[in-house]
Design a protein around this motif. Sequence first.
Motif, PDB file in Angstrom:
ATOM      1  N   UNK A 204     -42.379 -64.598 -99.603  1.00 17.49           N
ATOM      2  CA  UNK A 204     -43.306 -65.543-100.222  1.00 17.49           C
ATOM      3  C   UNK A 204     -44.201 -64.894-101.279  1.00 17.49           C
ATOM      4  N   UNK A 205     -44.164 -63.580-101.374  1.00 12.58           N
ATOM      5  CA  UNK A 205     -44.957 -62.878-102.384  1.00 12.58           C
ATOM      6  C   UNK A 205     -44.276 -61.559-102.717  1.00 12.58           C
ATOM      7  N   UNK A 206     -44.740 -60.913-103.779  1.00  9.33           N
ATOM      8  CA  UNK A 206     -44.139 -59.658-104.213  1.00  9.33           C
ATOM      9  C   UNK A 206     -44.751 -58.499-103.437  1.00  9.33           C
ATOM     10  N   UNK A 207     -44.169 -58.221-102.311  1.00  7.01           N
ATOM     11  CA  UNK A 207     -44.648 -57.130-101.484  1.00  7.01           C
ATOM     12  C   UNK A 207     -43.907 -55.844-101.780  1.00  7.01           C
TER      13      UNK A 207
ATOM     14  N   UNK B 133     -42.109 -56.107 -97.582  1.00  2.00           N
ATOM     15  CA  UNK B 133     -41.370 -56.831 -98.626  1.00  2.00           C
ATOM     16  C   UNK B 133     -41.943 -58.204 -98.948  1.00  2.00           C
ATOM     17  N   UNK B 134     -43.194 -58.455 -98.615  1.00  2.00           N
ATOM     18  CA  UNK B 134     -43.772 -59.774 -98.877  1.00  2.00           C
ATOM     19  C   UNK B 134     -43.156 -60.852 -98.032  1.00  2.00           C
ATOM     20  N   UNK B 135     -42.718 -60.487 -96.819  1.00  2.00           N
ATOM     21  CA  UNK B 135     -42.000 -61.428 -95.960  1.00  2.00           C
ATOM     22  C   UNK B 135     -42.781 -61.727 -94.688  1.00  2.00           C
ATOM     23  N   UNK B 136     -43.352 -62.914 -94.570  1.00  2.00           N
ATOM     24  CA  UNK B 136     -44.007 -63.281 -93.316  1.00  2.00           C
ATOM     25  C   UNK B 136     -43.023 -63.439 -92.171  1.00  2.00           C
TER      26      UNK B 136
ATOM     27  N   UNK C  46     -61.878 -57.342 -90.113  1.00  5.34           N
ATOM     28  CA  UNK C  46     -62.300 -58.343 -89.140  1.00  5.34           C
ATOM     29  C   UNK C  46     -61.741 -59.709 -89.489  1.00  5.34           C
ATOM     30  N   UNK C  47     -61.054 -59.778 -90.640  1.00  7.19           N
ATOM     31  CA  UNK C  47     -60.609 -61.050 -91.187  1.00  7.19           C
ATOM     32  C   UNK C  47     -59.127 -61.272 -90.879  1.00  7.19           C
ATOM     33  N   UNK C  48     -58.815 -62.331 -90.161  1.00 10.54           N
ATOM     34  CA  UNK C  48     -57.444 -62.602 -89.747  1.00 10.54           C
ATOM     35  C   UNK C  48     -56.531 -62.870 -90.936  1.00 10.54           C
ATOM     36  N   UNK C  49     -57.037 -63.565 -91.953  1.00  2.67           N
ATOM     37  CA  UNK C  49     -56.220 -63.866 -93.130  1.00  2.67           C
ATOM     38  C   UNK C  49     -55.842 -62.597 -93.879  1.00  2.67           C
ATOM     39  N   UNK C  50     -56.792 -61.687 -94.034  1.00  6.30           N
ATOM     40  CA  UNK C  50     -56.512 -60.409 -94.690  1.00  6.30           C
ATOM     41  C   UNK C  50     -55.439 -59.646 -93.919  1.00  6.30           C
ATOM     42  N   UNK C  51     -55.566 -59.611 -92.595  1.00  2.00           N
ATOM     43  CA  UNK C  51     -54.576 -58.914 -91.769  1.00  2.00           C
ATOM     44  C   UNK C  51     -53.192 -59.541 -91.913  1.00  2.00           C
ATOM     45  N   UNK C  52     -53.136 -60.847 -91.913  1.00  2.00           N
ATOM     46  CA  UNK C  52     -51.853 -61.542 -92.052  1.00  2.00           C
ATOM     47  C   UNK C  52     -51.234 -61.262 -93.424  1.00  2.00           C
ATOM     48  N   UNK C  53     -52.055 -61.294 -94.457  1.00  2.00           N
ATOM     49  CA  UNK C  53     -51.560 -60.972 -95.799  1.00  2.00           C
ATOM     50  C   UNK C  53     -50.986 -59.560 -95.855  1.00  2.00           C
TER      51      UNK C  53
END
Length: 384
Positions: free
Chosen positions: A228-231, A219-222, A205-212
């Motif tokens: 921006x992170x090690x995906x 690949x950690x790529x928004x 239900x959390x938008x930030x969690x979904x975006x992460x």
Amino acid sequence: MTSTLTSVPFVDLSFIHDPLKPEIQAAIQAVIDKGDFVLGHDVAEFEIAFAQACGVQYGVGVACGTDAIALGLQACGIQPGDEVLVPANTFIATLIGVLHAGATPILVDCEPHTALIDLNQADKFVTSKTKAIIPVHLYGQMVSPHQLFAFAASHNLIIFEDAAQAHLAERESYCAGSVGLAAAFSFYPSKNLGGFGDGGIVVTQNETVARNLRSLRNYGAPQKYLHTERGTNSRLDTIQAAILKVKLPHLNGWNRDRNFAAEKYDASLLLLREKGIIPIENQGADGHVYHLYVIRVTEDCAINRDTLQNKLTEQGIQVGIHYPIPCHLQPAYQNLGYKEGDFPQTEKLSQQILSLPMYPGLTTNQINHVLTVISDQLSVISYQ
């Protein structure tokens, strides 16, 4: 005179797939024609549909259920050094997911009657490093949401659901996937909702969690070429999403079929309780979706679990054990520091449990055959 052997498979997907074959084939062909095999249109549509079915807003498809746990925990802020409470009585993927997230799994024994995590035991393992608890909704039955809320609130913990066996399960007016900050599902082919290969999803239900999550799985790529992170690379294939999208509207009906089969098992097994055959207890009523139907062959039974398993197999009845070796006794994870005897209920269950055939389309005749073989075997032993 030769007798006819009645075959009862452990899982038979033909009842599900045969009526949907033309629709599934058309969905696959549409993906082929469109050519959007990676993060295509069907992925986005299925993510929305499945999340809504769970009663939440966001879904993020990933490659498998194990990745759903690992990436889901990371998206919720779990970091290396954090401790996560995990039931000892679960499939190894739960443990692997925590380890892949960089966290430390802290195992907790189960309740003997439900096989679910024992929250009274979990209370003893909370430390200043404990950041989350993973309730595994095992066999299709949810851990009590109200008890989870109280436990998590008292220790300021994140609830992250492992709902890999509990598609659209309900308990206490909550749907699996709507209880925690996020939840992981698997679409392995034999699940209540399964694809034609591996697949998974995290709902939240959390938008930030979904975006992460969308960044971590890609690949950690928004955005393309910005990392921006090690995906990692863990994306639900478009073809799998197209298949799952066709099947999703039928899931409630298939779950009702599972409940119907479970009721028939329950009614007949009442007569065998005094002989030591006891089903895993259903505390979720109709909300239990029976991914598996599991019995306990207890110490009061005249035969042990392995003997009964062999007799059923001889009669053409396929059965399973979920799970024969607990996580803490698996050779690959001895470095976690656990030993035999640490989780007595989990270890005892691993010697008693037997999963009987369970799937939509399982007939009354097949169920009766399973129960007759069990009953006859106990009667033979009793008269020896």
